[in-house]
Design a protein around this motif. Sequence first.
Motif, PDB file in Angstrom:
ATOM      1  N   PRO A  92       2.990   1.660  12.775  1.00  0.00           N
ATOM      2  CA  PRO A  92       3.290   1.994  11.406  1.00  0.00           C
ATOM      3  C   PRO A  92       4.624   2.264  10.983  1.00  0.00           C
ATOM      4  CG  PRO A  92       2.404   3.828  12.373  1.00  0.00           C
ATOM      5  CD  PRO A  92       2.280   2.719  13.362  1.00  0.00           C
ATOM      6  N   SER A  93       5.006   1.878   9.649  1.00  0.00           N
ATOM      7  CA  SER A  93       6.378   2.416   9.069  1.00  0.00           C
ATOM      8  C   SER A  93       6.449   3.780   9.399  1.00  0.00           C
ATOM      9  CB  SER A  93       6.241   1.986   7.695  1.00  0.00           C
ATOM     10  OG  SER A  93       5.248   2.785   6.956  1.00  0.00           O
ATOM     11  N   ALA A  96       4.417   5.399   6.857  1.00  0.00           N
ATOM     12  CA  ALA A  96       3.169   5.732   7.311  1.00  0.00           C
ATOM     13  C   ALA A  96       2.778   6.513   8.478  1.00  0.00           C
ATOM     14  CB  ALA A  96       2.548   4.269   7.519  1.00  0.00           C
ATOM     15  N   LEU A  99       1.373  10.663   8.656  1.00  0.00           N
ATOM     16  CA  LEU A  99      -0.208  10.816   8.833  1.00  0.00           C
ATOM     17  C   LEU A  99       0.102  11.781  10.301  1.00  0.00           C
ATOM     18  CD1 LEU A  99      -2.372   7.891   8.368  1.00  0.00           C
ATOM     19  CD2 LEU A  99      -2.161  10.068   6.966  1.00  0.00           C
ATOM     20  N   GLY A 195      -3.253  -3.012   8.107  1.00  0.00           N
ATOM     21  CA  GLY A 195      -3.031  -2.405   6.711  1.00  0.00           C
ATOM     22  C   GLY A 195      -4.157  -2.561   5.992  1.00  0.00           C
ATOM     23  N   MET A 262      -3.705   5.217   1.809  1.00  0.00           N
ATOM     24  CA  MET A 262      -2.422   4.660   2.248  1.00  0.00           C
ATOM     25  C   MET A 262      -1.894   3.598   1.638  1.00  0.00           C
ATOM     26  SD  MET A 262      -1.406   7.093   4.156  1.00  0.00           S
ATOM     27  CE  MET A 262       0.061   6.457   5.129  1.00  0.00           C
ATOM     28  N   THR A 267       2.355   2.383   0.998  1.00  0.00           N
ATOM     29  CA  THR A 267       2.560   2.620   2.681  1.00  0.00           C
ATOM     30  C   THR A 267       1.318   2.173   3.562  1.00  0.00           C
ATOM     31  OG1 THR A 267       1.878   4.954   2.644  1.00  0.00           O
ATOM     32  CG2 THR A 267       4.317   4.639   2.266  1.00  0.00           C
ATOM     33  N   PRO A 268       1.078   0.924   3.319  1.00  0.00           N
ATOM     34  CA  PRO A 268       0.003   0.247   4.278  1.00  0.00           C
ATOM     35  C   PRO A 268       0.279   0.703   5.787  1.00  0.00           C
ATOM     36  CG  PRO A 268       1.398  -1.289   3.472  1.00  0.00           C
ATOM     37  CD  PRO A 268       1.842  -0.314   2.694  1.00  0.00           C
ATOM     38  N   PHE A 269      -0.807   1.184   6.386  1.00  0.00           N
ATOM     39  CA  PHE A 269      -0.952   1.522   7.590  1.00  0.00           C
ATOM     40  C   PHE A 269      -1.196   0.469   8.721  1.00  0.00           C
ATOM     41  CE2 PHE A 269      -2.313   3.373  11.529  1.00  0.00           C
ATOM     42  CZ  PHE A 269      -1.485   4.522  11.643  1.00  0.00           C
ATOM     43  N   ALA A 291      -0.556   8.732  14.661  1.00  0.00           N
ATOM     44  CA  ALA A 291      -0.271   7.377  14.395  1.00  0.00           C
ATOM     45  C   ALA A 291      -0.182   6.478  15.429  1.00  0.00           C
ATOM     46  CB  ALA A 291       1.041   7.399  13.260  1.00  0.00           C
TER      47      ALA A 291
END
Length: 754
Positions: A92-93, A96, A99, A195, A262, A267-269, A291
Amino acid sequence: MKILVVGPGGREHAIVRALLRDESVAAVEAAPGNAGIAADVVCHALDASDGDAVAGLAVDGGFDLVVVGPEAPLAAGVADVVRAAGVPVFGPSGAAAQLEASKAFAKDVMHAAGVPTAGSVHAADVGTAAAALDRFGAPHVVKDDGLASGKGVVVTEDRAVALAHAETCFAAGGSVVIEEFLDGPEVSLFVLCDGEDLVPLSPAQDFKRIRDGGEGPNTGGMGAYTPLDWLADHTEDGPDGVSRDVTETVVERVAKPTLAEMASRGTPFVGVLYCGLAITSRGVRVVEFNARFGDPETQAVLERLQTPLGQLLLDCATGSLGADRELSWREGYAVDVVLAAENYPDSPRKGDVITGLDAAAAREGTAVLHAGTATDDDGAVVTAGGRVLAVVGTGDTLQQAVERAYAGVGEISWTGAQHRGDIAAEALAGRVQVPGVAGDGDDAGDAATFGRADDGAPSSIPGWVHVSSGKVRELHRPAPGSAWDGEDVLLVVASDRISAYDHVLSTPIPDKGRVLTQLSLWWFAQLEAAGVPSHVVSTEVPAEVAGRAMICRALDMVEAECIVRGHLAGSGLAEYRQSGTVTGIALPDGLVDGSRLPEPIFTPSSKAEQGGHDENISFATLAEQVGAEQAEQLREATLRVHALAEERCRAAGIVLADTKLEFGHDPRTGELVLGDEVLTPDSSRFWPAEEWEPGRAQPSFDKQYVRDWLTSPASGWDRGSDVAPPPLPADVVAATRERYLDAYRRLTGGELED
């Protein structure tokens, strides 16, 4: 394809080994790796949290995919830098990854998505933390809000220890999340996400504490096993009425809503949504999100994965997973046992030469995965971290997998090495059990979701999101887009659960929740007519909880319980026998059990520091805690409610011996408002007036009948033991139910509504 695995640990070694089994993967390299990874693939010496360095290596090395393993590089935004360089990333970014990096952020996402989880308070100061500990009671759960490598959580019965952990976090400039304790065994479920779409892996169970039996401090994990036979038959009914197993439940109620939330935040995971779960007596609850792949569960889970891992991770990284992806698994079981360095998890010793690695790896069904290892100047493998190795055993049965793992452990040694000897032992013995599971006898009753008897309080209610669970009540807040969305209200649902001696019993009392709710509503109406405001907003509740729920204004609750006593009983009687006082109030000589007091007395209480029991306090102490003016307001309001109620009880042939009230402030107006339940057999001592006789224990309309049976020879239960009370016999259930109904009939003059 050519893949770069970023990270130095056992999780990364497991990923490397799984990628090497994928025929579509032409080459695997790692950065920085460890001694074991370096024996399998080329390793590059760089800082895993240096995004520019990782991106430069990915581009220069012509890698088709980068897999970021640990949480620290993810939280630092390494995946963002690599993506910006044009290389697909599984991970993830930085946004993201919050989490995992922030427990408070994760709770916010869960609440917004309607994910079932423990009630919690985010605290940044000692006062807020202390109040939260008292609110939830023991066992106390305190989590460092930031990353702590799996060791930032304290679970303890000792309030002082819990508060000290919070203070340590505050001193370091951080904050904590304090939660209600979730009963039930914990399970880890990894969900791979692109995502938008997702696919779950096989559930596993890990072992956090350093020593056998779950003793000692928390670690990053000392072993794991998969699959979980004891979990296979458990199901839970969803909001749509469909019964699902645990994996399906987590996908529908946890992973999909979280993924959607998300995405809605921009902020897609993409990566692994690690769902740490508790399988409780009230269904699945999320303990935490991570994550990334979990260590040591990954070592066991990936050992069984038959689906080629490289293409699977690339599809996640490129948004190509698809909505109906299915995975294949090798038959049998996998168990891993972690070997840790001396003095782990405090200040682990490093530099000790490890022997027996080749012998362990040569054993049938055994693999050795490295974590904290390095090579010295002589080329010997040495310890270089806290958790050093994981020995994985596989077999046709769980027993065989355990035996193979421990046989491999037996080949390996170094000075001060330590490991647990009970990985999967409870599962092998058949002792892993969800709380609330009744025994096998005739009195066990019917099992419902997750093995609990039906308590009348569903965990999923259309239009509402579960917030927290108490011994008796479930709290829900409006779901986004529902009729009550935007209103500061709670749906308060009373279950049929009954508690005694700090245990929630496995056997519910039918109609108990309906009695508590409908009697409370009746009293609220009587009292509001007399000018006492309450928190009730509406009785128009969902059909699933009709008759046992009310919609209430969310209050800022006063951290004190307001008790008024008109007769001598319970803890007041015990204090009087010792000192002639109740909460410091002097009473006349010669009073006995059940005596009527010259006048009602206000005797507040607060939660004991250990939680679980209420602690009587003096009015002066209450004034110190809440302020003199508010203490006086509470006393006046409590005595007024008692006077109104006592008159009605007397007319109904009931002695109101004492009652407990709770108040809160309306956040809109600051008005003091009566909350919680009111004047029910759970919060009051009701005695039949015709049988009242001072000098003996009084017959009652409350759960004293249950307490008496539990402490009688008939139950066979030792109150001083750690064993949960047995299921209640049918005659005790029926007699207790009738006492609750009798109180309702006498007071209201009517029958309970259907």
